[in-house]
Structures are given as C-alpha cells and as structure tokens.
Design an enzyme around this catalytic site. Structure first.
Site, short mmCIF file in Angstrom:
data_model
loop_
_atom_site.label_atom_id
_atom_site.label_comp_id
_atom_site.label_asym_id
_atom_site.label_seq_id
_atom_site.Cartn_x
_atom_site.Cartn_y
_atom_site.Cartn_z
N HIS A 129 3.21 -24.59 -6.48
CA HIS A 129 3.02 -25.41 -7.68
C HIS A 129 3.14 -24.57 -8.93
O HIS A 129 2.80 -23.39 -8.93
CB HIS A 129 1.66 -26.12 -7.66
CG HIS A 129 0.49 -25.19 -7.46
ND1 HIS A 129 0.13 -24.71 -6.23
CD2 HIS A 129 -0.39 -24.65 -8.35
CE1 HIS A 129 -0.93 -23.93 -6.35
NE2 HIS A 129 -1.27 -23.86 -7.63
N GLU A 132 -4.94 -20.55 -4.96
CA GLU A 132 -6.03 -21.16 -4.17
C GLU A 132 -5.52 -22.27 -3.27
O GLU A 132 -6.06 -22.47 -2.18
CB GLU A 132 -7.10 -21.73 -5.11
CG GLU A 132 -7.95 -20.64 -5.76
CD GLU A 132 -8.89 -21.20 -6.81
OE1 GLU A 132 -9.00 -22.43 -6.94
OE2 GLU A 132 -9.50 -20.38 -7.52
P1 AMP Z 1 -3.92 -22.12 -7.86
O1 AMP Z 1 -5.12 -21.24 -8.08
O2 AMP Z 1 -2.70 -21.64 -8.59
O3 AMP Z 1 -3.67 -22.38 -6.39
O4 AMP Z 1 -4.28 -23.50 -8.53
C1 AMP Z 1 -4.76 -24.60 -7.84
C2 AMP Z 1 -5.18 -25.62 -8.87
O5 AMP Z 1 -5.30 -26.87 -8.23
C3 AMP Z 1 -6.52 -25.33 -9.54
O6 AMP Z 1 -6.33 -25.23 -10.95
C4 AMP Z 1 -7.38 -26.53 -9.16
O7 AMP Z 1 -8.23 -26.94 -10.21
C5 AMP Z 1 -6.33 -27.58 -8.85
N1 AMP Z 1 -6.72 -28.63 -7.92
C6 AMP Z 1 -7.24 -28.45 -6.68
N2 AMP Z 1 -7.45 -29.65 -6.09
C7 AMP Z 1 -7.04 -30.59 -6.98
C8 AMP Z 1 -7.01 -32.02 -6.97
N3 AMP Z 1 -7.43 -32.73 -5.92
N4 AMP Z 1 -6.53 -32.65 -8.07
C9 AMP Z 1 -6.12 -31.96 -9.15
N5 AMP Z 1 -6.12 -30.61 -9.21
C10 AMP Z 1 -6.57 -29.93 -8.15
#
Ligand code: AMP
Length: 118
Positions: A100, A95
């Site tokens: 990461h 997302e």
């Molecule tokens: P992915 O689906 O692998 O891209 O994971 C993105 C992750 O980032 C998700 O688990 C979200 O909950 C997390 N996330 C998005 N924005 C933030 C933020 N500002 N602080 C902490 N986590 C975040």
C-alpha cells in the site's frame, strides 16, 4: 488472503471510508490518520510487500501511482503538496502485509530524519 485486513476491506468484510475504487485498485482513509488527509491506496490483489512485486505487475504499479495523483487532486492537496510513501518490511515500518501507498497531506509535513542537512 483469508486473514489479511486489507483483503477483507477489498471483499467488503470490513468497513472502510472509500475515496476511490476500480477493478484493480481501492483507496480508503487510514483509521489512525497522521495528517488531515491520510489515504491508503492498495491493489485489490494480495501482494504482501514491495519486494513481492513482479515485473509483470509494472502496469499495476503505474496505475497505483496515477490513482494517488488523482486522489491528491480530488482531496485538494495537489497544489500545496503532499507525501506519497510506502513502507516495506519490518525495518521499514510495514505493519499490514498487503502492499500500500500512504498519501499524506493537508498540513506541512515534517522533514523526515533521513533528509539531513549537508
Ligand atoms: P503500514 O505501517 O505502512 O503497514 O501502514 C498500515 C496502515 O494501515 C496504518 O496507518 C494503519 O492505521 C492502517 N490501517 C490498519 N487497519 C486499517 C483499517 N481497517 N482501516 C483503515 N486503515 C487501517
């Protein structure tokens, strides 16, 4: 990258609950944790996806992994176990387009669907 949420966290423009920081890597708690320990480990430089990682960045990749191991010890989940995963691209469920790792632990994690009993 100006509009990348994780770049904003690295620059201090968005608050995060940091658990680790050095010149190349930061780690902070996921805002929507799916386990008692759910930490995101990211490079400070903007690399959109795993596909964008270059051979010259292999030391950085190794560093990200070793930081994950260090945090697992710090969070007291090293012995019981944990999951370290990376989503890549749309079908992979990525997302946020800033490379990461997710470090998940603190409870038994369900067996992923891709591990099917033979
Ligand atoms: P992915 O689906 O692998 O891209 O994971 C993105 C992750 O980032 C998700 O688990 C979200 O909950 C997390 N996330 C998005 N924005 C933030 C933020 N500002 N602080 C902490 N986590 C975040």
């Amino acid at each position: 990258m100006e509009n990348c949420v994780f770049c904003k966290i690295v620059r201090g423009e968005i608050a995060a609950d940091f658990v680790y920081q050095d010149e190349e890597v930061v780690a902070f708690r996921d805002q929507a944790p799916s386990a008692p320990v759910h930490i995101l480990i990211i490079p400070c430089q903007h690399i959109p996806t795993f596909n964008d990682l270059q051979a010259a960045q292999q030391d950085l990749l190794g560093h990200l992994l070793l930081v994950a191991k260090k945090i697992a010890r710090q969070e007291n989940i090293q012995e019981k176990g944990y999951r370290l995963l990376m989503n890549c691209g749309r079908d992979g469920g990525q997302e946020v387009n800033h490379l990461h790792f997710h470090l998940l632990g603190g409870r038994p994690l369900s067996v992923p669907a891709y591990i099917s009993p033979s």
